[in-house]
Design a protein around this motif. Structure first.
Motif, short mmCIF file in Angstrom:
data_model
loop_
_atom_site.label_atom_id
_atom_site.label_comp_id
_atom_site.label_asym_id
_atom_site.label_seq_id
_atom_site.Cartn_x
_atom_site.Cartn_y
_atom_site.Cartn_z
N LEU A 184 46.38 24.31 72.84
CA LEU A 184 45.52 23.40 73.61
C LEU A 184 45.26 22.18 72.76
O LEU A 184 45.06 22.27 71.56
CB LEU A 184 44.18 24.07 73.94
CG LEU A 184 44.10 24.91 75.19
CD1 LEU A 184 42.69 25.45 75.36
CD2 LEU A 184 44.52 24.14 76.42
N ARG A 185 45.25 21.04 73.41
CA ARG A 185 44.90 19.78 72.75
C ARG A 185 43.63 19.26 73.38
O ARG A 185 43.33 19.54 74.54
CB ARG A 185 46.02 18.75 72.92
CG ARG A 185 47.31 19.16 72.23
CD ARG A 185 48.46 18.21 72.53
NE ARG A 185 48.81 18.29 73.93
CZ ARG A 185 49.12 17.24 74.69
NH1 ARG A 185 49.09 16.02 74.20
NH2 ARG A 185 49.45 17.39 75.96
N VAL A 186 42.87 18.48 72.62
CA VAL A 186 41.67 17.85 73.15
C VAL A 186 41.50 16.47 72.52
O VAL A 186 41.58 16.32 71.31
CB VAL A 186 40.40 18.72 72.93
CG1 VAL A 186 40.10 18.95 71.46
CG2 VAL A 186 39.19 18.12 73.63
N PRO A 187 41.35 15.44 73.36
CA PRO A 187 41.01 14.12 72.83
C PRO A 187 39.49 14.08 72.65
O PRO A 187 38.74 14.06 73.61
CB PRO A 187 41.48 13.16 73.93
CG PRO A 187 41.48 13.98 75.19
CD PRO A 187 41.62 15.42 74.79
N GLY A 200 41.69 -0.09 72.17
CA GLY A 200 40.83 -1.20 71.79
C GLY A 200 40.04 -0.76 70.57
O GLY A 200 40.61 -0.29 69.59
N SER A 201 38.71 -0.86 70.63
CA SER A 201 37.89 -0.44 69.49
C SER A 201 37.37 0.98 69.66
O SER A 201 36.61 1.47 68.82
CB SER A 201 36.73 -1.42 69.31
OG SER A 201 35.95 -1.45 70.49
N GLU A 202 37.78 1.66 70.72
CA GLU A 202 37.33 3.04 70.95
C GLU A 202 38.22 4.01 70.19
O GLU A 202 39.43 4.09 70.43
CB GLU A 202 37.36 3.38 72.45
CG GLU A 202 36.95 4.81 72.73
CD GLU A 202 37.21 5.23 74.17
OE1 GLU A 202 37.02 6.41 74.46
OE2 GLU A 202 37.61 4.39 75.00
N ARG A 203 37.62 4.75 69.27
CA ARG A 203 38.37 5.74 68.47
C ARG A 203 38.27 7.11 69.14
O ARG A 203 37.19 7.58 69.47
CB ARG A 203 37.81 5.82 67.06
CG ARG A 203 38.47 6.89 66.21
CD ARG A 203 37.91 6.89 64.79
NE ARG A 203 38.27 8.11 64.11
CZ ARG A 203 37.45 8.82 63.37
NH1 ARG A 203 36.20 8.43 63.18
NH2 ARG A 203 37.86 9.92 62.78
N THR A 204 39.42 7.73 69.34
CA THR A 204 39.51 9.09 69.87
C THR A 204 40.24 9.93 68.83
O THR A 204 41.25 9.50 68.27
CB THR A 204 40.28 9.10 71.20
OG1 THR A 204 39.61 8.26 72.13
CG2 THR A 204 40.36 10.50 71.77
N ILE A 205 39.73 11.13 68.58
CA ILE A 205 40.34 12.03 67.62
C ILE A 205 41.12 13.09 68.41
O ILE A 205 40.53 13.84 69.19
CB ILE A 205 39.28 12.71 66.73
CG1 ILE A 205 38.48 11.63 65.97
CG2 ILE A 205 39.91 13.68 65.75
CD1 ILE A 205 37.02 11.69 66.19
N ILE A 206 42.42 13.12 68.23
CA ILE A 206 43.26 14.11 68.90
C ILE A 206 43.21 15.39 68.06
O ILE A 206 43.54 15.37 66.87
CB ILE A 206 44.71 13.62 69.08
CG1 ILE A 206 44.74 12.26 69.79
CG2 ILE A 206 45.54 14.67 69.82
CD1 ILE A 206 44.08 12.22 71.15
N MET A 207 42.79 16.48 68.70
CA MET A 207 42.66 17.76 68.01
C MET A 207 43.47 18.81 68.76
O MET A 207 43.77 18.64 69.94
CB MET A 207 41.19 18.16 67.92
CG MET A 207 40.33 17.12 67.22
SD MET A 207 38.59 17.57 67.10
CE MET A 207 38.63 18.73 65.72
N ALA A 208 43.84 19.88 68.08
CA ALA A 208 44.63 20.94 68.70
C ALA A 208 44.24 22.30 68.14
O ALA A 208 43.71 22.41 67.04
CB ALA A 208 46.12 20.69 68.48
N LYS A 209 44.51 23.32 68.97
CA LYS A 209 44.23 24.69 68.56
C LYS A 209 45.32 25.59 69.13
O LYS A 209 45.66 25.50 70.31
CB LYS A 209 42.87 25.14 69.11
CG LYS A 209 42.51 26.58 68.80
CD LYS A 209 41.17 26.97 69.35
CE LYS A 209 40.83 28.40 69.01
NZ LYS A 209 39.46 28.74 69.46
#
Length: 143
Positions: A104-107, A130-139
């Motif tokens: 599973l991935r989650v932004p 843009g200036s919005e940071r999203t951290i892509i994570m996985a399990k």
């Protein structure tokens, strides 16, 4: 479920404005909030498996599964820290396992990174819109 769209929208926007405001500018919050209007929620209900948590007949949290991606996990700030988000994520993971998924991935928002890490998700990379940071994570899920 479509009658729940306004309540889901309110829960998400309340969480964005109260919880995410510590990590994102008001401009970014306003931009993200537009993606969760009642009309947008109605559309998402046709594309994803959407779960809600209800307390005293009120929707207090939501999470959704879009193929192998967990999306739109939000808990009303008045109910955060009570295990509701964790239980929604456990249910999402069960649905994913039953569908035969092993990853599973989650932004994640900056705000939720610690929450997902506590559930075993690992950071894969950062993405910027843009200036919005999203951290892509996985399990990896145990099948």
């Amino acid at each position: 479920m479509s009658v729940d769209a306004p309540a889901i929208s309110r829960t998400i926007i309340k969480s964005l404005r109260k919880s995410n405001a510590q990590d994102y500018s008001s401009d970014i919050i306003d931009q993200v909030a537009q993606s969760f209007s009642p009309a947008a929620i109605l559309h998402l209900l046709t594309q994803r498996q959407v779960l809600v948590a209800v307390v005293d007949n009120h929707i207090v949290a939501t999470a959704s599964l879009d193929q192998d991606v967990v999306r739109s996990v939000f808990v009303d700030p008045n109910y955060q820290g009570k295990g509701i988000g964790r239980r929604l994520m456990e249910r999402i993971q069960l649905i994913a396992k039953n569908a035969g998924l092993n990853l599973l991935r989650v932004p994640s928002s900056i705000t939720a990174e610690g929450f997902y890490a506590s559930l075993g998700y690992k950071k894969v990379r950062d993405e910027f819109h843009g200036s919005e940071r999203t951290i892509i994570m996985a399990k990896t899920l145990d099948l």
